[in-house]
Scaffold this motif. Structure first.
Motif, PDB file in Angstrom:
ATOM      1  N   GLY A  49     -38.387  93.775 -43.093  1.00  0.00           N
ATOM      2  CA  GLY A  49     -37.540  94.744 -43.780  1.00  0.00           C
ATOM      3  C   GLY A  49     -37.091  95.813 -42.803  1.00  0.00           C
ATOM      4  N   SER A  50     -36.817  96.993 -43.317  1.00  0.00           N
ATOM      5  CA  SER A  50     -36.353  98.078 -42.449  1.00  0.00           C
ATOM      6  C   SER A  50     -37.492  98.806 -41.759  1.00  0.00           C
ATOM      7  CB  SER A  50     -35.534  99.086 -43.269  1.00  0.00           C
ATOM      8  OG  SER A  50     -36.329  99.637 -44.311  1.00  0.00           O
ATOM      9  N   THR A  51     -38.726  98.544 -42.194  1.00  0.00           N
ATOM     10  CA  THR A  51     -39.899  99.170 -41.606  1.00  0.00           C
ATOM     11  C   THR A  51     -40.991  98.113 -41.467  1.00  0.00           C
ATOM     12  OG1 THR A  51     -40.748  99.811 -43.769  1.00  0.00           O
ATOM     13  CG2 THR A  51     -39.395 101.433 -42.611  1.00  0.00           C
TER      14      THR A  51
ATOM     15  N   GLU B 285     -46.412 101.612 -35.977  1.00  0.00           N
ATOM     16  CA  GLU B 285     -45.972 101.506 -37.363  1.00  0.00           C
ATOM     17  C   GLU B 285     -44.640 102.229 -37.535  1.00  0.00           C
ATOM     18  OE1 GLU B 285     -49.253 103.240 -39.354  1.00  0.00           O
ATOM     19  OE2 GLU B 285     -50.618 101.562 -38.944  1.00  0.00           O
ATOM     20  N   ILE B 286     -43.599 101.483 -37.786  1.00  0.00           N
ATOM     21  CA  ILE B 286     -42.268 102.046 -37.998  1.00  0.00           C
ATOM     22  C   ILE B 286     -42.153 102.431 -39.468  1.00  0.00           C
ATOM     23  CG2 ILE B 286     -39.790 101.610 -37.873  1.00  0.00           C
ATOM     24  CD1 ILE B 286     -40.443  99.402 -35.792  1.00  0.00           C
ATOM     25  N   THR B 287     -42.009 103.712 -39.731  1.00  0.00           N
ATOM     26  CA  THR B 287     -42.006 104.198 -41.115  1.00  0.00           C
ATOM     27  C   THR B 287     -40.625 104.584 -41.631  1.00  0.00           C
ATOM     28  OG1 THR B 287     -42.611 106.405 -40.321  1.00  0.00           O
ATOM     29  CG2 THR B 287     -44.411 104.957 -40.983  1.00  0.00           C
ATOM     30  N   SER B 288     -39.635 104.625 -40.746  1.00  0.00           N
ATOM     31  CA  SER B 288     -38.243 104.773 -41.178  1.00  0.00           C
ATOM     32  C   SER B 288     -37.363 104.226 -40.061  1.00  0.00           C
ATOM     33  CB  SER B 288     -37.887 106.235 -41.479  1.00  0.00           C
ATOM     34  OG  SER B 288     -37.827 107.004 -40.296  1.00  0.00           O
ATOM     35  N   SER B 289     -36.126 103.886 -40.407  1.00  0.00           N
ATOM     36  CA  SER B 289     -35.247 103.295 -39.401  1.00  0.00           C
ATOM     37  C   SER B 289     -33.802 103.673 -39.679  1.00  0.00           C
ATOM     38  CB  SER B 289     -35.403 101.774 -39.372  1.00  0.00           C
ATOM     39  OG  SER B 289     -35.001 101.214 -40.607  1.00  0.00           O
ATOM     40  N   ASN B 290     -32.992 103.522 -38.656  1.00  0.00           N
ATOM     41  CA  ASN B 290     -31.554 103.777 -38.755  1.00  0.00           C
ATOM     42  C   ASN B 290     -30.753 102.482 -38.742  1.00  0.00           C
ATOM     43  OD1 ASN B 290     -32.013 106.652 -38.514  1.00  0.00           O
ATOM     44  ND2 ASN B 290     -32.436 106.264 -36.345  1.00  0.00           N
TER      45      ASN B 290
END
Length: 517
Positions: free
Chosen positions: A434-436, A500-505
């Motif tokens: 997904g995005s994160t 851990e990627i918690t938000s993305s652009n």
């Protein structure tokens, strides 16, 4: 009290893992015993309860006693399906060859091969405890036991919701709700107590709440004959201490959710050894250690999350494992089990733990996305030093420890691989499903890491938003920030490190996850 966070369960079917793939759904309400004993209750010959015996219905405590007493012997298998509310008024002593019962308590004394299971609209033991003494091969499933008192009126079972003592073997307690309305000063004792040579016990998929004392294993520093106890997929909520108190022996605690523990949590003492894996500790104090004694125990910790946990200072009779919990022993577990990611545990148990949930269980395949920090660059938050260097082209000196290491994660987008972040090739990459998501580097033994370089694939620069860098085994947050680049932190010995990627652009694409001493 809980932080306002969003948790998402991620597996092959994302959140559907909790509804379908992640859970076995036998039925909405239990009808007779379901499932098989897990944990230590599966050892020592196993725990089957009354399987294969007669099934009897009971709507009063007296009828439960009567069903036991009407058996040809104390070991004749029996399944007792209970519906309705069991009270002092309907729980009387019954005599017979298959029992030794008493008024005002469900007495399982000197017996074996018994299942008590809530059915139909449910079973509630109201101010009536369940006492297991000199017995073996007992299953208790899908019942609520509440407000059992040791002082005041009425009293039952010494104030324990479920209590075991004297030469008890092989007990499986599953999908129960145990609750009080206060602590000792209000007349209550423990919710789940074991003492005087009680062994091979599992408590699973249950709720323990609103009590001064969660439970103990061993009644004193000299009562060390208890142990081989498993606690998994349980919710401990609004408890003062003893979650559990473990004296001597071995305890295995995994995939539990501990929230609002006021004084202490897992209290390993008097030589006890606790294996503590993939639990979620939240809004609590001193969740692991040796407390109220100088007779210390030990613990092995892996994969836990410590969310808003506070720790006291070490001193006489007070030895907290934190603020950076590390293993002080190694515990070998003889049975097989599957671990869910700690981040999955709170939402999962909210759906399936306790009585009246259809005896649903996890398939052990749940992976989690960590909560998003709403402002990872807030300068007033000391946990957010924003230690990232936005220029990843000048990595630290030394050898990239990720080359040759292993990798895994929370999920991967089509055509990508976890191993692509440790292959030294900027032309390959990992993307989350997904995005994160989470990508991890792991080693077979401890390594010391003090800096990380996250490199994004060509064409995806700037897609990574906020992130956390976490020691996987302890749950300690090493750094937080935004964007890819060089990340520095204090030298840390670890075996697995999570980005851990918690938000993305946009869709994140991590080409390399480099690590340096």
């Amino acid at each position: 009290m809980r932080r306002s966070t969003t948790r998402r369960l991620v597996s092959a079917l994302a959140t559907a893992a909790v509804i379908t793939a992640g859970l076995a759904l036998p039925m909405s309400t239990a009808s007779a015993q379901t499932g098989s004993a897990t944990g230590y209750a599966s050892q020592n010959g196993g725990t089957t309860g009354g399987a294969g015996g007669q099934t009897v219905r009971a709507t009063t405590g007296t009828q439960i006693h009567q069903a036991l007493c009407d058996r040809p012997s104390t070991s004749t298998p029996i399944v007792i399906e209970v519906q309705g509310t069991i009270t002092h008024g309907n729980t009387s002593k019954v005599s017979g060859p298959g029992c030794e019962t008493a008024d005002g308590v469900i007495e399982l004394k000197k017996i074996s091969n018994v299942t008590i299971v809530g059915t139909g609209s449910g079973a509630v033991f109201d101010q009536v405890g369940i006492h297991i003494r000199e017995s073996r091969n007992i299953i208790i499933q899908n019942v609520t036991v509440r407000n059992v008192k040791k002082s005041g009126s009425p009293t039952s079972n010494g104030g324990d919701a479920i209590g075991m003592e004297k030469d008890v073997r092989n007990v499986w307690v599953d999908h129960v709700t145990l609750e009080a309305s206060g602590g000792e000063s209000e007349g209550y004792d423990g919710l789940f107590d074991m003492k005087n040579n009680t062994q091979y016990v599992t408590l699973s998929y249950s709720i323990l709440r609103n009590s001064g004392r969660g439970g103990l294993v061993g009644s004193s520093e000299s009562d060390l004959s208890n142990g081989h106890v498993t606690f998994h997929h349980n919710l401990y909520e609004n408890i003062d201490s003893r979650a559990p108190l473990l004296r001597g022996g071995i305890g295995h605690m995994y995939n539990n959710h501990y929230v609002d523990l006021h004084k202490s949590g897992i209290n390993s003492r008097a030589g006890a050894r606790a294996k503590v894996e993939n639990n979620y500790f939240e809004d609590s104090r001193d969740v692991l250690g040796t407390f109220y004694t100088n007779e210390r125990g030990s613990w092995e910790v892996r994969g836990n999350v410590f969310d808003n946990v506070t720790w006291s200072s070490q001193g006489d009779k007070n030895y907290p494992a934190g603020p950076d919990p590390r293993s002080t022993t190694s515990v070998s577990i003889p049975y097989s089990y599957q671990l869910d990611d700690a981040g999955c545990v709170p939402e999962m148990l909210g759906r399936i733990a306790g009585a009246g949930k259809g005896n649903r269980v996890s398939d052990g395949d749940c992976e989690a996305q960590e909560p998003v920090d709403p402002d990872p660059t807030d300068p007033t938050d000391p946990t957010d030093p924003d230690p990232v260097d936005p220029d990843p082209t000048d990595p630290p000196e030394g050898v990239n420890l990720s080359i040759g290491a292993g990798a895994d994660g929370s999920g991967k987008g089509g055509g990508t691989s976890y191993g692509n972040v440790v292959d030294g090739d900027m032309g390959t990459y990992w993307s989350p499903s997904g995005s994160t998501g989470r990508i991890s580097v792991k080693w077979g033994s401890d390594v010391t890491v003090s800096s990380v370089v996250i490199r994004e694939a060509s064409g995806a620069e700037g897609n990574i938003g906020s992130w956390r860098l976490v020691d996987h085994d302890t749950g300690a947050v090493l750094a937080t920030g935004t964007g890819a680049g060089v990340i520095t932190f204090g030298p840390t010995s670890l075996r697995k490190i999570n980005f851990e990627i918690t938000s993305s652009n946009g869709t994140p694409r991590v080409a390399e996850f480099e690590t340096y001493a």
